[in-house]
Design a protein around this motif. Structure first.
Motif, PDB file in Angstrom:
ATOM      1  N   ARG A  65       1.310  -1.117   0.059  1.00 44.95           N
ATOM      2  CA  ARG A  65      -0.330   0.183  -0.230  1.00 44.95           C
ATOM      3  C   ARG A  65       0.710   0.777   0.582  1.00 44.95           C
ATOM      4  N   MET A  66       1.616   1.139   0.706  1.00 40.93           N
ATOM      5  CA  MET A  66       2.938   2.518   0.532  1.00 40.93           C
ATOM      6  C   MET A  66       3.378   3.127  -0.499  1.00 40.93           C
ATOM      7  N   VAL A  67       4.464   1.444  -0.575  1.00 41.66           N
ATOM      8  CA  VAL A  67       4.802   1.530  -2.240  1.00 41.66           C
ATOM      9  C   VAL A  67       3.871   1.859  -3.754  1.00 41.66           C
ATOM     10  N   ILE A  68       2.755   1.362  -3.379  1.00 38.68           N
ATOM     11  CA  ILE A  68       1.438   2.555  -4.465  1.00 38.68           C
ATOM     12  C   ILE A  68       1.148   3.448  -4.731  1.00 38.68           C
ATOM     13  N   GLU A  69       1.333   3.944  -2.386  1.00 47.07           N
ATOM     14  CA  GLU A  69       1.297   5.268  -2.839  1.00 47.07           C
ATOM     15  C   GLU A  69       2.404   6.646  -3.604  1.00 47.07           C
ATOM     16  N   LEU A  73       3.928   9.660  -7.386  1.00 45.73           N
ATOM     17  CA  LEU A  73       5.162  10.105  -8.594  1.00 45.73           C
ATOM     18  C   LEU A  73       4.549  10.321  -9.941  1.00 45.73           C
ATOM     19  N   LEU A  74       4.640   9.454 -10.417  1.00 43.44           N
ATOM     20  CA  LEU A  74       3.758   9.480 -11.606  1.00 43.44           C
ATOM     21  C   LEU A  74       2.649   9.953 -11.754  1.00 43.44           C
ATOM     22  N   MET A  75       1.725  10.264 -11.376  1.00 42.42           N
ATOM     23  CA  MET A  75       0.838  11.126 -11.220  1.00 42.42           C
ATOM     24  C   MET A  75       1.378  13.283 -11.740  1.00 42.42           C
ATOM     25  N   GLY A  76       2.009  13.923 -10.922  1.00 45.14           N
ATOM     26  CA  GLY A  76       3.346  14.451 -10.917  1.00 45.14           C
ATOM     27  C   GLY A  76       3.521  14.322 -12.460  1.00 45.14           C
ATOM     28  N   ALA A  77       4.132  13.286 -12.622  1.00 48.08           N
ATOM     29  CA  ALA A  77       5.301  13.497 -13.667  1.00 48.08           C
ATOM     30  C   ALA A  77       4.372  13.645 -14.546  1.00 48.08           C
ATOM     31  N   GLY A  78       3.082  12.748 -15.496  1.00 45.55           N
ATOM     32  CA  GLY A  78       2.254  13.112 -15.943  1.00 45.55           C
ATOM     33  C   GLY A  78       1.332  14.379 -16.109  1.00 45.55           C
ATOM     34  N   GLY A 104       5.298  15.827  -6.872  1.00 47.98           N
ATOM     35  CA  GLY A 104       4.312  14.513  -6.948  1.00 47.98           C
ATOM     36  C   GLY A 104       5.455  13.120  -5.791  1.00 47.98           C
ATOM     37  N   PHE A 105       6.238  13.211  -5.930  1.00 47.65           N
ATOM     38  CA  PHE A 105       7.560  12.258  -5.089  1.00 47.65           C
ATOM     39  C   PHE A 105       7.115  13.546  -3.560  1.00 47.65           C
ATOM     40  N   ALA A 106       7.044  14.538  -3.857  1.00 54.26           N
ATOM     41  CA  ALA A 106       7.309  14.853  -1.743  1.00 54.26           C
ATOM     42  C   ALA A 106       5.737  14.449  -1.814  1.00 54.26           C
ATOM     43  N   ALA A 107       4.692  14.553  -2.586  1.00 60.87           N
ATOM     44  CA  ALA A 107       2.804  14.613  -1.828  1.00 60.87           C
ATOM     45  C   ALA A 107       2.861  12.656  -1.751  1.00 60.87           C
ATOM     46  N   GLY A 108       3.929  11.928  -2.677  1.00 58.33           N
ATOM     47  CA  GLY A 108       3.783  10.403  -2.375  1.00 58.33           C
ATOM     48  C   GLY A 108       4.234   9.518  -0.904  1.00 58.33           C
ATOM     49  N   VAL A 109       5.077  10.574  -0.326  1.00 54.09           N
ATOM     50  CA  VAL A 109       5.800  10.324   0.685  1.00 54.09           C
ATOM     51  C   VAL A 109       5.511  10.523   1.902  1.00 54.09           C
ATOM     52  N   GLN A 110       4.372  12.344   1.545  1.00 55.12           N
ATOM     53  CA  GLN A 110       3.900  12.306   3.198  1.00 55.12           C
ATOM     54  C   GLN A 110       2.365  12.062   3.093  1.00 55.12           C
ATOM     55  N   THR A 111       1.858  11.029   1.987  1.00 52.16           N
ATOM     56  CA  THR A 111       0.785  10.322   2.169  1.00 52.16           C
ATOM     57  C   THR A 111       1.300   8.670   2.881  1.00 52.16           C
ATOM     58  N   MET A 112       2.480   8.774   2.022  1.00 61.03           N
ATOM     59  CA  MET A 112       2.382   7.499   3.144  1.00 61.03           C
ATOM     60  C   MET A 112       3.083   7.425   4.541  1.00 61.03           C
ATOM     61  N   ARG A 168       1.289   6.679   9.909  1.00 59.64           N
ATOM     62  CA  ARG A 168       0.838   6.779  11.339  1.00 59.64           C
ATOM     63  C   ARG A 168      -0.121   6.435  11.561  1.00 59.64           C
ATOM     64  N   GLU A 169      -0.694   5.815  10.631  1.00 60.36           N
ATOM     65  CA  GLU A 169      -2.331   5.751  11.283  1.00 60.36           C
ATOM     66  C   GLU A 169      -2.541   3.904  11.418  1.00 60.36           C
ATOM     67  N   LEU A 170      -0.983   3.537  10.915  1.00 56.20           N
ATOM     68  CA  LEU A 170      -1.344   2.043  10.698  1.00 56.20           C
ATOM     69  C   LEU A 170      -0.620   1.740  12.570  1.00 56.20           C
ATOM     70  N   ALA A 171       0.739   2.452  12.887  1.00 55.68           N
ATOM     71  CA  ALA A 171       1.137   2.197  13.760  1.00 55.68           C
ATOM     72  C   ALA A 171       0.591   2.001  15.075  1.00 55.68           C
ATOM     73  N   PRO A 172       1.359   0.936  16.239  1.00 50.92           N
ATOM     74  CA  PRO A 172       0.416   1.407  17.235  1.00 50.92           C
ATOM     75  C   PRO A 172       0.203   2.602  18.248  1.00 50.92           C
ATOM     76  N   THR A 173      -0.782   2.659  18.884  1.00 51.69           N
ATOM     77  CA  THR A 173      -0.551   4.286  19.617  1.00 51.69           C
ATOM     78  C   THR A 173       0.871   3.751  20.261  1.00 51.69           C
TER      79      THR A 173
END
Length: 112
Positions: free
Chosen positions: A42-46, A51-56, A79-87, A92-97
Protein backbone atom coordinates in the motif's frame (compact mmCIF):
# COMPACT_ATOMS: atom_id res chain seq x y z
CA UNK A 1 -23.67 -23.17 56.05
CA UNK A 2 -22.80 -26.60 54.80
CA UNK A 3 -19.80 -27.55 52.73
CA UNK A 4 -21.89 -28.32 49.62
CA UNK A 5 -23.60 -24.90 49.78
CA UNK A 6 -20.22 -23.18 49.95
CA UNK A 7 -19.00 -25.14 46.94
CA UNK A 8 -22.08 -24.18 44.95
CA UNK A 9 -21.62 -20.52 45.86
CA UNK A 10 -17.95 -20.67 44.88
CA UNK A 11 -18.80 -22.30 41.54
CA UNK A 12 -21.42 -19.63 40.85
CA UNK A 13 -18.93 -16.90 41.79
CA UNK A 14 -16.25 -18.40 39.53
CA UNK A 15 -18.75 -18.54 36.66
CA UNK A 16 -19.67 -14.88 37.14
CA UNK A 17 -16.00 -13.85 37.34
CA UNK A 18 -15.18 -15.74 34.13
CA UNK A 19 -18.12 -14.06 32.34
CA UNK A 20 -16.93 -10.60 33.40
CA UNK A 21 -13.34 -11.39 32.41
CA UNK A 22 -14.48 -12.62 29.01
CA UNK A 23 -16.22 -9.30 28.41
CA UNK A 24 -13.30 -7.10 29.49
CA UNK A 25 -10.27 -9.05 28.28
CA UNK A 26 -8.86 -7.72 25.00
CA UNK A 27 -9.36 -9.90 21.98
CA UNK A 28 -6.16 -11.41 20.58
CA UNK A 29 -4.95 -9.99 17.27
CA UNK A 30 -5.92 -12.34 14.49
CA UNK A 31 -3.88 -10.83 11.69
CA UNK A 32 -2.75 -13.15 9.00
CA UNK A 33 0.88 -13.35 7.97
CA UNK A 34 0.18 -11.34 4.82
CA UNK A 35 -1.03 -8.19 6.59
CA UNK A 36 2.37 -6.50 6.86
CA UNK A 37 3.12 -7.23 3.22
CA UNK A 38 -0.19 -5.62 2.30
CA UNK A 39 0.74 -2.53 4.31
CA UNK A 40 4.11 -2.37 2.57
CA UNK A 41 2.56 -2.66 -0.89
CA UNK A 42 0.00 0.00 0.00
CA UNK A 43 2.81 2.41 0.89
CA UNK A 44 4.76 1.63 -2.28
CA UNK A 45 1.65 2.14 -4.41
CA UNK A 46 0.94 5.48 -2.71
CA UNK A 47 4.49 6.66 -3.38
CA UNK A 48 4.52 5.54 -7.02
CA UNK A 49 1.05 6.98 -7.65
CA UNK A 50 2.11 10.41 -6.39
CA UNK A 51 5.25 10.25 -8.51
CA UNK A 52 3.39 9.22 -11.67
CA UNK A 53 0.64 11.79 -11.19
CA UNK A 54 3.19 14.56 -10.78
CA UNK A 55 5.11 13.39 -13.85
CA UNK A 56 1.91 13.18 -15.88
CA UNK A 57 0.78 16.66 -14.92
CA UNK A 58 4.25 18.05 -15.61
CA UNK A 59 4.48 16.35 -19.01
CA UNK A 60 1.00 17.59 -19.90
CA UNK A 61 1.88 21.17 -19.00
CA UNK A 62 5.15 20.93 -20.95
CA UNK A 63 3.28 19.64 -23.99
CA UNK A 64 0.57 22.29 -23.62
CA UNK A 65 2.98 25.22 -23.35
CA UNK A 66 5.70 23.76 -25.57
CA UNK A 67 8.40 24.27 -22.96
CA UNK A 68 11.48 22.31 -22.13
CA UNK A 69 10.89 19.63 -19.48
CA UNK A 70 10.75 22.27 -16.78
CA UNK A 71 7.25 21.41 -15.56
CA UNK A 72 8.02 17.68 -15.82
CA UNK A 73 10.91 18.00 -13.38
CA UNK A 74 9.08 20.35 -11.00
CA UNK A 75 5.86 18.35 -10.87
CA UNK A 76 7.72 15.03 -10.60
CA UNK A 77 9.44 16.35 -7.48
CA UNK A 78 6.14 17.67 -6.13
CA UNK A 79 4.49 14.31 -6.84
CA UNK A 80 7.31 12.53 -5.03
CA UNK A 81 6.87 14.82 -2.01
CA UNK A 82 3.10 14.24 -2.03
CA UNK A 83 3.63 10.48 -2.26
CA UNK A 84 6.03 10.51 0.69
CA UNK A 85 3.61 12.63 2.72
CA UNK A 86 0.74 10.24 1.97
CA UNK A 87 2.93 7.26 2.79
CA UNK A 88 3.92 8.76 6.16
CA UNK A 89 0.29 9.54 6.96
CA UNK A 90 -0.62 5.91 6.28
CA UNK A 91 2.26 4.73 8.48
CA UNK A 92 1.08 6.94 11.35
CA UNK A 93 -2.46 5.67 10.89
CA UNK A 94 -1.37 2.04 11.06
CA UNK A 95 1.21 2.43 13.82
CA UNK A 96 0.30 1.07 17.26
CA UNK A 97 -0.51 3.61 19.92
CA UNK A 98 2.43 5.13 21.74
CA UNK A 99 3.74 3.44 24.84
CA UNK A 100 2.84 5.34 28.03
CA UNK A 101 6.20 4.48 29.60
CA UNK A 102 8.12 6.64 27.15
CA UNK A 103 8.97 10.13 28.37
CA UNK A 104 7.20 13.03 26.67
CA UNK A 105 8.99 14.97 23.96
CA UNK A 106 10.26 18.48 24.56
CA UNK A 107 7.33 20.87 24.93
CA UNK A 108 4.72 18.15 25.50
CA UNK A 109 2.73 17.86 28.69
CA UNK A 110 2.73 14.52 30.47
CA UNK A 111 -0.75 13.01 30.70
CA UNK A 112 -1.82 11.72 34.09
Amino acid sequence: MTDSEERERLKALEARISQVRAKHDPKPDTQDHHSMAQVGWRMVIELVTGLLMGAGIGYGLDWLFGTIPLFLVVFTLLGFAAGVQTMLRSARELAPTADQSTPPRAGEQKKD
